[in-house]
Structure formats: structure tokens, C-alpha cells
Motif scaffolding. Structure first.
Motif, PDB file in Angstrom:
ATOM      1  N   ILE A  45       6.820   6.222  -0.767  1.00 29.21           N
ATOM      2  CA  ILE A  45       5.577   6.753  -0.516  1.00 29.21           C
ATOM      3  C   ILE A  45       5.784   7.592   0.861  1.00 29.21           C
ATOM      4  N   THR A  77       0.538   0.991  -4.420  1.00 31.04           N
ATOM      5  CA  THR A  77      -0.168   2.323  -4.013  1.00 31.04           C
ATOM      6  C   THR A  77      -1.544   2.055  -4.151  1.00 31.04           C
ATOM      7  N   CYS A 124       1.585   0.427   4.879  1.00 35.44           N
ATOM      8  CA  CYS A 124       1.998   1.927   5.008  1.00 35.44           C
ATOM      9  C   CYS A 124       1.741   2.577   6.271  1.00 35.44           C
ATOM     10  N   SER A 142      -0.838   8.459  -2.271  1.00 34.47           N
ATOM     11  CA  SER A 142      -0.847   7.146  -1.010  1.00 34.47           C
ATOM     12  C   SER A 142      -0.222   7.853   0.156  1.00 34.47           C
ATOM     13  N   GLY A 152      10.417  11.573  -1.670  1.00 34.74           N
ATOM     14  CA  GLY A 152      10.586  10.154  -1.753  1.00 34.74           C
ATOM     15  C   GLY A 152      11.777   9.730  -2.070  1.00 34.74           C
ATOM     16  N   GLY A 180       2.030   7.455  -5.764  1.00 34.90           N
ATOM     17  CA  GLY A 180       2.996   7.464  -4.544  1.00 34.90           C
ATOM     18  C   GLY A 180       2.468   8.462  -3.767  1.00 34.90           C
ATOM     19  N   GLN A 185       7.036  10.860   0.338  1.00 33.47           N
ATOM     20  CA  GLN A 185       6.147  11.856  -0.380  1.00 33.47           C
ATOM     21  C   GLN A 185       4.944  12.475   0.662  1.00 33.47           C
ATOM     22  N   TYR A 195       7.335   5.355  -7.821  1.00 30.10           N
ATOM     23  CA  TYR A 195       6.282   5.636  -6.923  1.00 30.10           C
ATOM     24  C   TYR A 195       5.944   4.484  -6.102  1.00 30.10           C
ATOM     25  N   ASP A 196       6.067   3.251  -6.792  1.00 25.25           N
ATOM     26  CA  ASP A 196       5.695   2.172  -6.162  1.00 25.25           C
ATOM     27  C   ASP A 196       6.812   1.357  -5.239  1.00 25.25           C
ATOM     28  N   HIS A 197       7.024   2.040  -3.945  1.00 27.01           N
ATOM     29  CA  HIS A 197       8.140   1.604  -3.332  1.00 27.01           C
ATOM     30  C   HIS A 197       7.680   2.465  -1.884  1.00 27.01           C
TER      31      HIS A 197
END
Length: 326
Positions: free
Chosen positions: A151, A242, A7, A182, A55, A179, A154, A145-147
Motif C-alpha cells: 500500500i 485496505t 497506514c 488506499s 508496491g 491497494g 502504491q 494489495y492487502d499488505h
């Protein structure tokens, strides 16, 4: 602390450019009534009433056009589902939202009003239902959230915070799947490394706290996390993507009680004139429980989609306590 390679601050900046014309640049509001130097990032003022629009809008915008045209699917207790439905409507593509039984009636109704197809299943069947839609109708899954695109989207709220306020000691962030925190952690570690990023959970759903303490992803039983009124943070385990970002960028995760959450909902309504759902009030609850701990702070008010009976309960409890003290 620095964010891991998965990230980057440039991903967040790119997301900010992508979504700029489709979200609200929410205000940062002073909270002099809080007992400390507190500012509120009012994400409850987004078109869908929550930060999740950032997001989802970024993720759907970045899909391959052919995949996007076939449509999208997700599972959500409410706010992410609304965000995906809103972004899909903007793009003119179909959206299916898999909602767990017992989800907030206000949020579920809002998803339908945005034109998405709502499928209600037992909570334990959500992932299987999404898999069925991706296989049978070739829809693209937009995770809650797990993308990385989610992330990055957001994290754009943290860019706005730093534009609006200098020299921040602490940013308090509600934590579900990770998310939001992070994205915020990615920005702060790159642009304001002296600022502590502190996550906030209900003590009845503290899987992220346990995960950071133990150094591995710790899962909580859904029967336990379902007890909290903060329904937007009932994720039973933080994400695979995350978690390492959180480990690298989050200073600590604190917990608050259910009474403290409802007191924060009431305080936001009565003192800040902001309607916040229990999940959205978590960060304020942590600050009110110990304002001297955090210095100059920003609390993310992450959402405002509250069921009326819950708001009434929070206000009534607050008034009852006020009367008992007078």
C-alpha cells in the motif's frame, strides 16, 4: 477525513526513498480533449507497464534478507505478478507466480520473460497453491494489495502528483483489491485533504462500491467479476487492511459500463497516444462519462498491458461510432 493508524504518510515517504532508483517517475499529462480539466498520471509507462511495480519493489526490499534469499511467491492475474517477478530479478531471488486459468496471455508471457516460475491453476485454487509454496519451499508471500508495504509503495505515485500539480479537486483511481486507492487516499488525506479521492470500478465488478455503501466488506461471485474486460480489477472483495483505509479516505466509488471502458481505451490511444489496458482506463472512463462532476482532476492510468485483440476491438468500435455519426 484522516487515514487510520495502520497506514501513515511517513510510510509512503519512506517507500518513495526506497524505490526511487528502481521505478520511473511517471509524467502527469494534460488531456485537453477530455471535455474538462483533466490530467493523466501515466503509470502505463513503468518498466512493467503498470503501477504495481511500486508496491512490489517496496515490499520485497523491506523483507528480512534471509526470507528474501529463499524467494517470494504471489498470485496474480498479471500486473502484480510481473511486478513481483521484476523486483525479485532485481534482487536476484527466485519468484513463483500463481496465475489463474484464463489470465491475459500478454501478461503471463511477460511474467515468464522476467524469469519467474509460472504456475497456472483454476482461479479458486490460487490461495491454496500459494500456501503450498510457502510451506514446502519456505517462500514469502507478497500479497497483491492487502499488505502495508505494498500500500505504501502504491501511494508514492500520489506524492508525485502533488509535486507536479497544485490545487486538485479530484483524483480518480481504479479499484480492484484496494491497494492503490488506499495508498493514494493516505497521501491525499494527509497532504491535500480538500482533494476528493474517487474510486472507479466496472459495473460488472462493483464489490468495492457495495462495500463502502453497506459499511462492510461485500464479496462478489468470481463468475460475475470475470465478465468485465478490466481483468486487473476482478478481485471479488476488497482487502481486510485496505477496506478501513478506503472507508476513511475515499469519498465515493463510481461505476462505468464496458462500452465506456473500451471507449476510454480508444480515446487514450487516439488522443493521448497512451496504450492503456481496460483496468488502466477505468478512471478516464469515469471522467469522460461526466467531466463536469470532478473539477480539476487527475486520472490514474494504472496499466498498459493490453491484449492486442482487445485494443483492436476498442479502436474498431470507436471508429465505427465515429463513422455512424458523420
Amino acid at each position: 477525513m484522516t487515514a487510520p493508524a495502520c497506514c501513515h504518510i511517513n510510510d509512503v515517504r519512506a517507500a518513495a526513498a526506497t524505490i526511487a532508483d528502481h521505478i520511473v517517475r511517471t509524467p502527469l499529462i494534460a488531456a485537453p480533449w477530455s471535455g474538462g480539466d483533466l490530467w493523466l498520471k501515466a503509470e502505463n509507462l513503468q518498466p512493467i507497464g503498470a503501477f504495481k511495480i511500486r508496491g512490489a519493489t517496496n515490499a520485497i526490499a523491506r523483507l528480512d534478507p534471509r526470507a528474501r534469499a529463499r524467494g517470494v511467491v504471489t498470485h496474480s492475474s498479471g500486473n502484480h505478478g510481473q511486478a513481483v517477478a521484476w523486483a525479485a530479478r532485481w534482487r536476484g531471488v527466485p519468484a513463483v507466480i500463481v496465475v489463474p486459468e484464463g489470465a491475459s496471455a500478454v501478461k503471463t508471457a511477460a511474467i515468464r520473460q522476467l524469469g519467474a516460475e509460472v504456475v497456472v491453476v483454476p482461479a479458486e485454487d490460487r490461495a491454496a497453491a500459494v500456501d503450498e509454496f510457502t510451506a514446502r519451499r519456505r517462500l514469502t508471500f507478497v500479497p497483491p494489495y492487502d499488505h502495508l508495504d505494498v500500500i505504501a509503495g502504491q501511494g508514492t505515485l500520489a506524492l508525485e502528483v502533488l509535486d507536479d500539480l497544485a490545487s486538485i479537486d479530484t483524483v480518480l483511481v481504479p479499484v480492484g483489491g484496494g491497494g492503490l486507492i488506499s495508498g493514494v487516499g493516505t497521501v491525499m488525506s494527509s497532504l491535500s485533504p480538500r482533494t476528493r479521492v474517487v474510486g472507479v470500478e466496472s459495473e460488472l465488478a462493483a464489490d468495492a462500491r457495495d462495500s463502502l455503501v453497506r459499511g462492510r466488506r461485500v464479496s462478489w461471485d468470481p463468475a460475475l467479476t470475470s465478465r468485465t474486460a478490466a481483468d486487473g480489477t476482478r478481485a471479488t472483495v476488497v482487502g481486510e487492511l485496505t477496506f478501513p483505509i478506503m472507508r476513511a479516505t475515499v469519498a465515493e466509488i463510481v461505476t462505468v459500463t464496458e462500452d465506456e471502458i473500451l471507449a476510454a481505451v480508444s480515446a487514450l490511444a487516439r488522443r493521448a497516444h497512451l496504450v492503456a489496458e481496460p483496468s488502466g482506463a477505468l478512471a478516464v472512463a469515469a471522467h469522460l462519462a461526466g467531466p463536469s462532476r470532478y473539477g480539476r482532476s487527475v486520472a490514474v492510468v494504472s496499466g498498459g498491458n493490453i491484449d492486442p485483440p482487445v485494443l483492436a476491438r476498442a479502436l474498431c468500435e470507436s471508429m465505427r461510432k465515429d463513422h455512424s455519426l458523420s
